[in-house]
Motif scaffolding. Structure first.
Motif, PDB file in Angstrom:
ATOM      1  N   UNK A 118       0.827  -1.212   0.000  1.00 29.83           N
ATOM      2  CA  UNK A 118       0.000   0.000   0.000  1.00 29.83           C
ATOM      3  C   UNK A 118       0.859   1.258   0.000  1.00 29.83           C
ATOM      4  N   UNK A 119       1.987   1.232   0.707  1.00 31.18           N
ATOM      5  CA  UNK A 119       2.899   2.373   0.677  1.00 31.18           C
ATOM      6  C   UNK A 119       3.374   2.631  -0.750  1.00 31.18           C
ATOM      7  N   UNK A 120       3.817   1.585  -1.415  1.00 30.04           N
ATOM      8  CA  UNK A 120       4.306   1.740  -2.792  1.00 30.04           C
ATOM      9  C   UNK A 120       3.184   2.135  -3.729  1.00 30.04           C
ATOM     10  N   UNK A 121       1.998   1.634  -3.475  1.00 29.74           N
ATOM     11  CA  UNK A 121       0.840   1.946  -4.299  1.00 29.74           C
ATOM     12  C   UNK A 121       0.456   3.410  -4.185  1.00 29.74           C
ATOM     13  N   UNK A 122       0.417   3.919  -2.937  1.00 25.80           N
ATOM     14  CA  UNK A 122      -0.049   5.283  -2.697  1.00 25.80           C
ATOM     15  C   UNK A 122       1.047   6.328  -2.895  1.00 25.80           C
ATOM     16  N   UNK A 123       2.290   5.968  -2.564  1.00 23.85           N
ATOM     17  CA  UNK A 123       3.342   6.978  -2.507  1.00 23.85           C
ATOM     18  C   UNK A 123       4.530   6.692  -3.417  1.00 23.85           C
ATOM     19  N   UNK A 124       4.652   5.479  -3.928  1.00 20.86           N
ATOM     20  CA  UNK A 124       5.809   5.141  -4.756  1.00 20.86           C
ATOM     21  C   UNK A 124       5.702   5.709  -6.154  1.00 20.86           C
ATOM     22  N   UNK A 125       6.862   5.964  -6.769  1.00 21.60           N
ATOM     23  CA  UNK A 125       6.852   6.412  -8.165  1.00 21.60           C
ATOM     24  C   UNK A 125       6.826   5.194  -9.099  1.00 21.60           C
ATOM     25  N   UNK A 126       6.750   5.432 -10.382  1.00 25.12           N
ATOM     26  CA  UNK A 126       6.602   4.333 -11.335  1.00 25.12           C
ATOM     27  C   UNK A 126       7.784   3.375 -11.291  1.00 25.12           C
ATOM     28  N   UNK A 127       8.986   3.907 -11.154  1.00 27.72           N
ATOM     29  CA  UNK A 127      10.161   3.027 -11.098  1.00 27.72           C
ATOM     30  C   UNK A 127      10.121   2.149  -9.850  1.00 27.72           C
ATOM     31  N   UNK A 128       9.772   2.731  -8.714  1.00 27.67           N
ATOM     32  CA  UNK A 128       9.689   1.952  -7.473  1.00 27.67           C
ATOM     33  C   UNK A 128       8.594   0.895  -7.571  1.00 27.67           C
ATOM     34  N   UNK A 129       7.481   1.256  -8.182  1.00 26.75           N
ATOM     35  CA  UNK A 129       6.405   0.289  -8.342  1.00 26.75           C
ATOM     36  C   UNK A 129       6.817  -0.842  -9.276  1.00 26.75           C
ATOM     37  N   UNK A 130       7.496  -0.507 -10.344  1.00 30.66           N
ATOM     38  CA  UNK A 130       7.902  -1.535 -11.305  1.00 30.66           C
ATOM     39  C   UNK A 130       8.910  -2.504 -10.684  1.00 30.66           C
ATOM     40  N   UNK A 131       9.861  -1.952  -9.914  1.00 34.00           N
ATOM     41  CA  UNK A 131      10.926  -2.790  -9.380  1.00 34.00           C
ATOM     42  C   UNK A 131      10.484  -3.608  -8.175  1.00 34.00           C
ATOM     43  N   UNK A 132       9.618  -3.035  -7.313  1.00 35.73           N
ATOM     44  CA  UNK A 132       9.315  -3.708  -6.050  1.00 35.73           C
ATOM     45  C   UNK A 132       7.837  -4.051  -5.861  1.00 35.73           C
ATOM     46  N   UNK A 133       6.937  -3.159  -6.274  1.00 39.88           N
ATOM     47  CA  UNK A 133       5.517  -3.439  -6.060  1.00 39.88           C
ATOM     48  C   UNK A 133       5.031  -4.603  -6.915  1.00 39.88           C
ATOM     49  N   UNK A 134       5.390  -4.586  -8.176  1.00 41.51           N
ATOM     50  CA  UNK A 134       4.884  -5.634  -9.068  1.00 41.51           C
ATOM     51  C   UNK A 134       5.299  -7.038  -8.615  1.00 41.51           C
ATOM     52  N   UNK A 135       6.570  -7.284  -8.268  1.00 39.47           N
ATOM     53  CA  UNK A 135       6.902  -8.635  -7.780  1.00 39.47           C
ATOM     54  C   UNK A 135       6.264  -8.968  -6.435  1.00 39.47           C
ATOM     55  N   UNK A 136       5.990  -7.943  -5.594  1.00 41.01           N
ATOM     56  CA  UNK A 136       5.264  -8.211  -4.348  1.00 41.01           C
ATOM     57  C   UNK A 136       3.826  -8.618  -4.640  1.00 41.01           C
ATOM     58  N   UNK A 137       3.200  -7.947  -5.595  1.00 39.94           N
ATOM     59  CA  UNK A 137       1.839  -8.306  -5.976  1.00 39.94           C
ATOM     60  C   UNK A 137       1.763  -9.725  -6.532  1.00 39.94           C
ATOM     61  N   UNK A 138       2.839 -10.164  -7.135  1.00 37.20           N
ATOM     62  CA  UNK A 138       2.875 -11.519  -7.700  1.00 37.20           C
ATOM     63  C   UNK A 138       3.413 -12.545  -6.710  1.00 37.20           C
ATOM     64  N   UNK A 139       3.779 -12.097  -5.490  1.00 37.61           N
ATOM     65  CA  UNK A 139       4.357 -12.973  -4.463  1.00 37.61           C
ATOM     66  C   UNK A 139       5.661 -13.607  -4.915  1.00 37.61           C
ATOM     67  N   UNK A 140       6.354 -12.949  -5.824  1.00 37.01           N
ATOM     68  CA  UNK A 140       7.675 -13.433  -6.237  1.00 37.01           C
ATOM     69  C   UNK A 140       8.735 -13.080  -5.200  1.00 37.01           C
ATOM     70  N   UNK A 141       8.479 -12.021  -4.430  1.00 37.00           N
ATOM     71  CA  UNK A 141       9.389 -11.616  -3.361  1.00 37.00           C
ATOM     72  C   UNK A 141       8.565 -11.319  -2.112  1.00 37.00           C
ATOM     73  N   UNK A 142       9.254 -11.156  -0.988  1.00 36.17           N
ATOM     74  CA  UNK A 142       8.650 -10.740   0.264  1.00 36.17           C
ATOM     75  C   UNK A 142       9.379  -9.479   0.736  1.00 36.17           C
ATOM     76  N   UNK A 143       8.860  -8.856   1.796  1.00 35.57           N
ATOM     77  CA  UNK A 143       9.420  -7.586   2.249  1.00 35.57           C
ATOM     78  C   UNK A 143       9.371  -7.502   3.767  1.00 35.57           C
ATOM     79  N   UNK A 144      10.002  -6.465   4.302  1.00 34.39           N
ATOM     80  CA  UNK A 144       9.965  -6.194   5.742  1.00 34.39           C
ATOM     81  C   UNK A 144       9.859  -4.693   5.948  1.00 34.39           C
ATOM     82  N   UNK A 145       9.384  -4.314   7.140  1.00 34.54           N
ATOM     83  CA  UNK A 145       9.221  -2.903   7.499  1.00 34.54           C
ATOM     84  C   UNK A 145      10.092  -2.633   8.712  1.00 34.54           C
ATOM     85  N   UNK A 146      11.016  -1.691   8.598  1.00 37.37           N
ATOM     86  CA  UNK A 146      12.020  -1.444   9.638  1.00 37.37           C
ATOM     87  C   UNK A 146      11.786  -0.069  10.255  1.00 37.37           C
ATOM     88  N   UNK A 147      11.092  -0.070  11.386  1.00 39.78           N
ATOM     89  CA  UNK A 147      10.750   1.180  12.061  1.00 39.78           C
ATOM     90  C   UNK A 147      11.145   1.155  13.530  1.00 39.78           C
TER      91      UNK A 147
END
Length: 415
Positions: A118-147
């Protein structure tokens, strides 16, 4: 206010219910036993990918995607895009997935990936979405949140010590984070890091969120943490150090200084998702409690007829139904008034629902006796999950403070 799901959402809810009952429930207990016995529990079992493939083929995929984005992504990526549901429509689906530890992963609707997407969807630019959002949507990769940080009271994010300093066309990242959920997964490829980038800016413009590849030089998972003794593979919760990690300035999400804005946009819907899943977990615990109270006999009577257990079961039903209505109200406010209109309601559910779930599950454990503490039933893990969520995404005390502040401001109190 109308909490009734749309026809589309009602159909999807029944499809999710049928999938869980026919595909996930029959294998879940065996799955957890196999993970516990595995030499490497951090390597996902093939059955997850098999179930994901089935779910995606049935269109039960990325259902968390919000209404304003889901349809657009469905057009762009087919079944990758989700169904574009409102928060109110998605709530009963989230409740169903909360009954199972596997279901959120099978439908690609698990935290923290949903929030990161959702962060990448709402706030990411096209390059960020292409590189990271699309494979996350396809479950090809996983992610973590470091706060969250081990060295600071992270309930107040302005205490953050980790830094994301802009240096020309790069960002230099230093610090230590923990409870970074998902970092133990072998497919975790991207981290969203929140750090101090401009200490001279105003209080809520000092921090930035930055995309950090998991394999970037200087990123090191120091250890995996247990939650009340549970490791939670294959995702897990890690303590991660960042030592002079350099990434391009273009990896900053939405621009420097916008981390608080992004965090609020991310956490509102995410808290609704968490709470609805907890309601599903409480429902499953109550079912187990009722079955146990009728099947088990002590002192010549079913447990249901001993020690006030009927009253406890009745109180659990009342508490679950109250909590569900509270969450649906928060979801409706998010849909109709946005994050600001739902500000108090979201904090209210974040206090009420984990506490309710913890109490209901505890009652179910008590009815199961020693077995309730064992791995023979899912109750101990369920209780741990509910207890942890009284801290995750803000502790009870912070949310009570938000609710009280907004309430008192109605009567003239200063912020």
């Amino acid at each position: 206010m109308d909490f009734a799901p749309s026809a589309r959402a009602a159909e999807l809810t029944e499809a999710v219910r049928a999938f869980i009952e026919t595909e996930i429930d029959p294998i879940e207990a065996a799955y957890h036993r196999e993970v516990a016995a595995a030499d490497n529990p951090w390597q996902p079992l093939p059955v997850i990918a098999e179930l994901q493939s089935k779910a995606r083929a049935q269109g039960l995929w990325n259902l968390f995607l919000p209404a304003e984005h889901g349809d657009a992504y469905a057009d762009r990526f087919g079944t990758v895009g989700g169904k574009g549901l409102t928060n109110t429509d998605y709530a009963p689906i989230a409740e169903l997935t909360g009954r199972s530890f596997l279901a959120p992963h099978v439908f690609n609707c698990n935290a923290p990936d949903t929030g990161n997407m959702e962060v990448l969807l709402r706030y990411g630019n096209e390059d960020q979405q292409r590189e990271w959002l699309e494979p996350l949507l396809e479950a090809k990769i996983r992610s973590a949140f470091c706060m969250t940080e081990p060295g600071a009271a992270s309930s107040d994010a302005t205490n953050m010590q980790a830094t994301a300093a802009v240096d020309g066309d790069e960002v230099v990242i230093n610090g230590r984070k923990w409870w970074s959920t998902g970092v133990g997964h072998p497919d975790c490829k991207i981290l969203i890091f929140m750090g101090l980038s401009d200490p001279e800016a105003d209080r809520h413009s000092q921090h930035s969120m930055v995309l950090v590849p998991r394999d970037a030089p200087g990123v090191n998972v120091e250890r995996m943490l247990t939650t009340m003794g549970i490791e939670d593979p294959p995702h897990g919760h890690g303590e991660v150090s960042f030592t002079d990690v350099r990434v391009p300035l273009s990896n900053v999400i939405a621009g420097p200084g916008r981390a608080f804005e992004i965090a609020q946009g991310r956490l509102g819907p995410g808290r609704v998702h968490h709470c609805m899943r907890l309601i599903g977990l409480a429902e499953a615990a109550l079912e187990l409690a009722c079955q146990r109270s009728l099947d088990r006999t002590a002192f010549g009577k079913p447990l249901a007829n001993l020690g006030g257990n009927r009253e406890r079961i009745a109180d659990a039903r009342i508490a679950i139904n109250q909590a569900r209505l509270l969450v649906l109200h928060a979801a409706w406010l998010l849909d109709t008034q946005g994050p600001l209109g739902a500000y108090s309601a979201v904090s209210e559910i974040k206090v009420a629902v984990p506490n309710m779930a913890q109490q209901v599950i505890d009652m179910a454990i008590q009815l199961h006796g020693g077995g309730g503490l064992s791995e023979d039933f899912p109750l101990a893990a369920a209780w741990t999950n509910a207890r942890a969520l009284r801290l995750a995404d803000g502790p009870d005390e912070v949310h009570r403070g938000v609710v009280a502040r907004l309430e008192l401001m109605k009567y003239g109190a200063k912020r």
